[in-house]
Scaffold this motif. Structure first.
Motif, PDB file in Angstrom:
ATOM      1  N   ALA A   5       0.651  -1.307  -0.027  1.00 33.05           N
ATOM      2  CA  ALA A   5      -0.379  -0.007  -0.151  1.00 33.05           C
ATOM      3  C   ALA A   5       0.710   1.156  -0.197  1.00 33.05           C
ATOM      4  O   ALA A   5       1.835   1.223   0.590  1.00 33.05           O
ATOM      5  CB  ALA A   5      -0.955   0.114   1.243  1.00 33.05           C
ATOM      6  N   GLN A   6       0.437   2.117  -0.642  1.00 40.41           N
ATOM      7  CA  GLN A   6       1.208   3.592  -0.500  1.00 40.41           C
ATOM      8  C   GLN A   6       0.311   4.600  -0.066  1.00 40.41           C
ATOM      9  O   GLN A   6      -0.798   4.839  -0.832  1.00 40.41           O
ATOM     10  CB  GLN A   6       1.616   3.718  -2.101  1.00 40.41           C
ATOM     11  CG  GLN A   6       2.325   4.990  -2.307  1.00 40.41           C
ATOM     12  CD  GLN A   6       2.639   5.419  -3.712  1.00 40.41           C
ATOM     13  OE1 GLN A   6       2.186   4.893  -4.853  1.00 40.41           O
ATOM     14  NE2 GLN A   6       3.349   6.453  -4.197  1.00 40.41           N
ATOM     15  N   LEU A   7       0.730   5.482   0.784  1.00 36.33           N
ATOM     16  CA  LEU A   7       0.158   6.658   1.420  1.00 36.33           C
ATOM     17  C   LEU A   7       1.255   7.750   0.819  1.00 36.33           C
ATOM     18  O   LEU A   7       2.299   7.588   0.586  1.00 36.33           O
ATOM     19  CB  LEU A   7      -0.338   6.811   2.731  1.00 36.33           C
ATOM     20  CG  LEU A   7      -0.699   5.431   3.366  1.00 36.33           C
ATOM     21  CD1 LEU A   7      -1.030   5.831   4.967  1.00 36.33           C
ATOM     22  CD2 LEU A   7      -2.069   5.460   2.869  1.00 36.33           C
ATOM     23  N   SER A   8       0.690   9.124   0.828  1.00 34.04           N
ATOM     24  CA  SER A   8       1.447  10.097   0.237  1.00 34.04           C
ATOM     25  C   SER A   8       1.126  11.437   0.793  1.00 34.04           C
ATOM     26  O   SER A   8      -0.190  11.697   0.833  1.00 34.04           O
ATOM     27  CB  SER A   8       1.754  10.035  -1.202  1.00 34.04           C
ATOM     28  OG  SER A   8       2.867  10.850  -1.737  1.00 34.04           O
ATOM     29  N   VAL A  48       4.295   1.764   2.417  1.00 31.22           N
ATOM     30  CA  VAL A  48       5.191   2.989   2.192  1.00 31.22           C
ATOM     31  C   VAL A  48       4.762   4.438   1.981  1.00 31.22           C
ATOM     32  O   VAL A  48       3.404   4.430   1.411  1.00 31.22           O
ATOM     33  CB  VAL A  48       5.929   2.651   0.857  1.00 31.22           C
ATOM     34  CG1 VAL A  48       5.028   2.841  -0.423  1.00 31.22           C
ATOM     35  CG2 VAL A  48       7.222   3.571   0.568  1.00 31.22           C
ATOM     36  N   ILE A  49       5.424   5.381   2.440  1.00 28.72           N
ATOM     37  CA  ILE A  49       4.729   6.606   2.424  1.00 28.72           C
ATOM     38  C   ILE A  49       5.514   7.687   1.824  1.00 28.72           C
ATOM     39  O   ILE A  49       6.809   7.914   2.262  1.00 28.72           O
ATOM     40  CB  ILE A  49       4.562   7.223   3.970  1.00 28.72           C
ATOM     41  CG1 ILE A  49       3.631   6.137   4.903  1.00 28.72           C
ATOM     42  CG2 ILE A  49       3.670   8.380   4.042  1.00 28.72           C
ATOM     43  CD1 ILE A  49       3.632   6.646   6.311  1.00 28.72           C
ATOM     44  N   THR A  50       5.309   8.018   0.583  1.00 28.65           N
ATOM     45  CA  THR A  50       6.122   8.577  -0.508  1.00 28.65           C
ATOM     46  C   THR A  50       6.217  10.150  -0.066  1.00 28.65           C
ATOM     47  O   THR A  50       6.167  10.928  -1.076  1.00 28.65           O
ATOM     48  CB  THR A  50       5.731   8.294  -1.787  1.00 28.65           C
ATOM     49  OG1 THR A  50       4.434   8.520  -1.985  1.00 28.65           O
ATOM     50  CG2 THR A  50       6.115   6.989  -2.138  1.00 28.65           C
ATOM     51  N   GLY A  51       6.753  10.553   1.074  1.00 30.58           N
ATOM     52  CA  GLY A  51       6.951  11.874   1.247  1.00 30.58           C
ATOM     53  C   GLY A  51       5.858  12.875   1.705  1.00 30.58           C
ATOM     54  O   GLY A  51       4.560  12.750   1.607  1.00 30.58           O
ATOM     55  N   ASP A  52       6.548  14.076   2.067  1.00 31.38           N
ATOM     56  CA  ASP A  52       5.736  15.075   2.727  1.00 31.38           C
ATOM     57  C   ASP A  52       4.867  14.524   3.828  1.00 31.38           C
ATOM     58  O   ASP A  52       3.537  14.668   3.839  1.00 31.38           O
ATOM     59  CB  ASP A  52       4.849  15.730   1.628  1.00 31.38           C
ATOM     60  CG  ASP A  52       5.592  16.954   0.825  1.00 31.38           C
ATOM     61  OD1 ASP A  52       6.980  16.872   1.093  1.00 31.38           O
ATOM     62  OD2 ASP A  52       5.089  17.198  -0.236  1.00 31.38           O
ATOM     63  N   SER A 219      -2.918  12.166  -2.488  1.00 35.98           N
ATOM     64  CA  SER A 219      -2.424  12.659  -1.230  1.00 35.98           C
ATOM     65  C   SER A 219      -3.677  12.101  -0.177  1.00 35.98           C
ATOM     66  O   SER A 219      -5.064  11.769  -0.614  1.00 35.98           O
ATOM     67  CB  SER A 219      -2.676  14.027  -0.906  1.00 35.98           C
ATOM     68  OG  SER A 219      -2.744  14.582   0.359  1.00 35.98           O
ATOM     69  N   THR A 220      -3.295  11.815   1.008  1.00 32.76           N
ATOM     70  CA  THR A 220      -4.307  11.459   1.977  1.00 32.76           C
ATOM     71  C   THR A 220      -5.111  12.492   2.718  1.00 32.76           C
ATOM     72  O   THR A 220      -6.162  12.480   3.393  1.00 32.76           O
ATOM     73  CB  THR A 220      -3.466  10.887   3.319  1.00 32.76           C
ATOM     74  OG1 THR A 220      -2.802  11.748   3.767  1.00 32.76           O
ATOM     75  CG2 THR A 220      -2.721   9.463   3.096  1.00 32.76           C
ATOM     76  N   GLY A 242      -7.100   9.813  -1.098  1.00 30.81           N
ATOM     77  CA  GLY A 242      -7.111   8.367  -1.463  1.00 30.81           C
ATOM     78  C   GLY A 242      -5.721   7.781  -1.322  1.00 30.81           C
ATOM     79  O   GLY A 242      -4.740   8.499  -0.545  1.00 30.81           O
ATOM     80  N   PHE A 243      -5.311   6.600  -1.803  1.00 31.60           N
ATOM     81  CA  PHE A 243      -4.260   5.749  -1.534  1.00 31.60           C
ATOM     82  C   PHE A 243      -4.335   4.910  -2.686  1.00 31.60           C
ATOM     83  O   PHE A 243      -5.052   4.753  -3.661  1.00 31.60           O
ATOM     84  CB  PHE A 243      -4.037   5.070  -0.220  1.00 31.60           C
ATOM     85  CG  PHE A 243      -5.266   3.961  -0.032  1.00 31.60           C
ATOM     86  CD1 PHE A 243      -5.106   2.629  -0.255  1.00 31.60           C
ATOM     87  CD2 PHE A 243      -6.402   4.414   0.465  1.00 31.60           C
ATOM     88  CE1 PHE A 243      -6.060   1.843  -0.115  1.00 31.60           C
ATOM     89  CE2 PHE A 243      -7.433   3.773   0.790  1.00 31.60           C
ATOM     90  CZ  PHE A 243      -7.509   2.513   0.471  1.00 31.60           C
TER      91      PHE A 243
END
Length: 271
Positions: A5-8, A48-52, A219-220, A242-243
Motif C-alpha cells: 500500500a502507498q500513502l503520500s 510505504v509513505i512517499t514523502g511530505d 494525497s491522504t 485516497g491511496f
C-alpha cells in the motif's frame, strides 16, 4: 503475491504553539486512510509513505504522525519529501531500523531497500535541501545502481517522492524531478524494476520511464486541481483523499489500484 500500500503527502502541520491539533484536517484524513487500509479484505504486506509526511518538518509533526500510524500491524516505510526534514524524521522514526541506519551523517539522504513478501522495495531520496524540486545526484544514482545490482532476479518497485515524468500540470512540472535522465539510465540497466511509484502530485497519474510504468499516488489529505492548461492554476479541490495499492504477482507482473479513503462495504454481489 505481494501487496504494498502507498500513502503520500500527509502534510501534518503544527500550529503556532508548535503542536499538532488532533481535530485538524490532515489528522482526520490520515486516520481515515489508516482505517481504510485496515478494512481491506486482504491487508497489505507493507505500507510505504512517499514523502511530505510533515508540512513544516517539525518534531511535533513527526511525533504525531508516528502515533497515528501505530494501529497499522504491518511494516511502515516512511520517505522524505520536499516539506520534510530528514534529521527530525530520523529522530522520531528511530525504531525503524532502515531509516535510522541512513543517519550516518547530518542531512544524509534517507534511502534504503527492504524485502516485502518476495518483492524488493527501494526507497530513494529525491529531495534537494531548501528547494521544492527533486533531483538525484551522481552519488545517489550510484547507490541506486549498486542496490539494484545486488538483487537482479527479484521483482523491484522503486519509490520516489518526485515523479520522474511530466504530468502536464504546470504547477507540478515546475517543481518536478529535474533531469531524470540519469535515473532512467540506471533503471534501463535493471530489468527487474517492475514499477516506479511516487508522490508529490496529490492525485493519481500514470506515466512511463525507460520502458517501465510509473505512477503517482493521491494525497491522504488534499488533491490538486487537474489543470492541464498552459497557465496551470495551482489550487486544491474537494475531491476525496485516497491511496494506492500495488499488487505484485509471482511472475513479477504489477497491478496498481487507486482507492478513495473510507470504509466502503459491498452493497450487493456483482453478477
Amino acid at each position: 503475491m505481494a501487496i504494498i500500500a502507498q500513502l503520500s503527502d500527509v502534510h501534518l502541520a503544527a500550529g503556532r504553539d508548535g503542536e499538532v491539533d488532533d481535530g485538524s484536517g490532515p489528522v482526520r484524513a490520515l486516520r481515515a486512510a489508516v482505517s481504510s487500509l485496515l478494512s481491506l479484505p486482504a491487508r497489505p504486506d507493507a505500507v510505504v509513505i512517499t514523502g511530505d509526511l510533515a508540512d513544516g518538518g517539525r518534531p511535533a509533526e513527526y511525533a504525531r504522525l508516528h502515533a497515528l500510524l501505530s494501529p497499522l500491524p504491518m511494516a511502515v516505510y516512511p520517505m522524505c519529501g520536499n516539506h520534510d526534514d530528514r534529521d527530525e524524521m530520523r529522530k522520531v522514526f528511530d525504531d525503524h531500523a532502515v531509516v535510522a541506519e541512513t543517519g550516518v551523517s547530518p542531512r544524509a539522504p534517507v534511502q534504503y531497500a527492504v524485502d516485502v513478501a518476495g518483492v524488493r522495495l527501494v526507497c530513494c531520496d529525491t529531495t534537494v535541501d531548501g528547494h521544492a524540486h527533486g533531483h538525484m545526484n551522481e552519488e545517489r544514482l550510484a547507490w541506486l545502481d549498486r542496490t539494484l545490482a545486488a538483487s537482479p532476479d527479484v521483482p523491484t518497485i522503486i519509490a520516489t517522492h518526485h515523479p520522474p515524468y511530466r504530468t502536464g500540470m504546470r504547477f507540478i512540472d515546475d517543481l518536478r524531478f529535474v533531469d531524470p535522465t540519469g535515473f532512467a539510465s540506471v533503471i534501463s540497466r535493471h530489468p527487474q524494476v517492475v514499477r516506479v511509484i511516487s508522490g508529490h502530485v496529490h492525485r493519481a497519474s500514470v506515466g512511463s520511464l525507460a520502458g517501465t510504468v510509473s505512477t503517482t499516488c493521491p494525497s491522504t489529505y488534499r488533491q490538486l486541481y487537474l489543470d492541464l492548461s498552459s497557465q496551470g492554476r495551482a489550487a486544491y479541490t474537494g475531491e476525496p483523499a485516497g491511496f494506492a495499492v500495488h499488487v505484485v504477482g509471482e511472475d513479477g507482473s504489477v497491478t496498481t489500484h487507486f482507492a478513495p479513503t473510507g470504509n466502503y462495504r459491498p452493497l450487493m454481489d456483482a453478477e
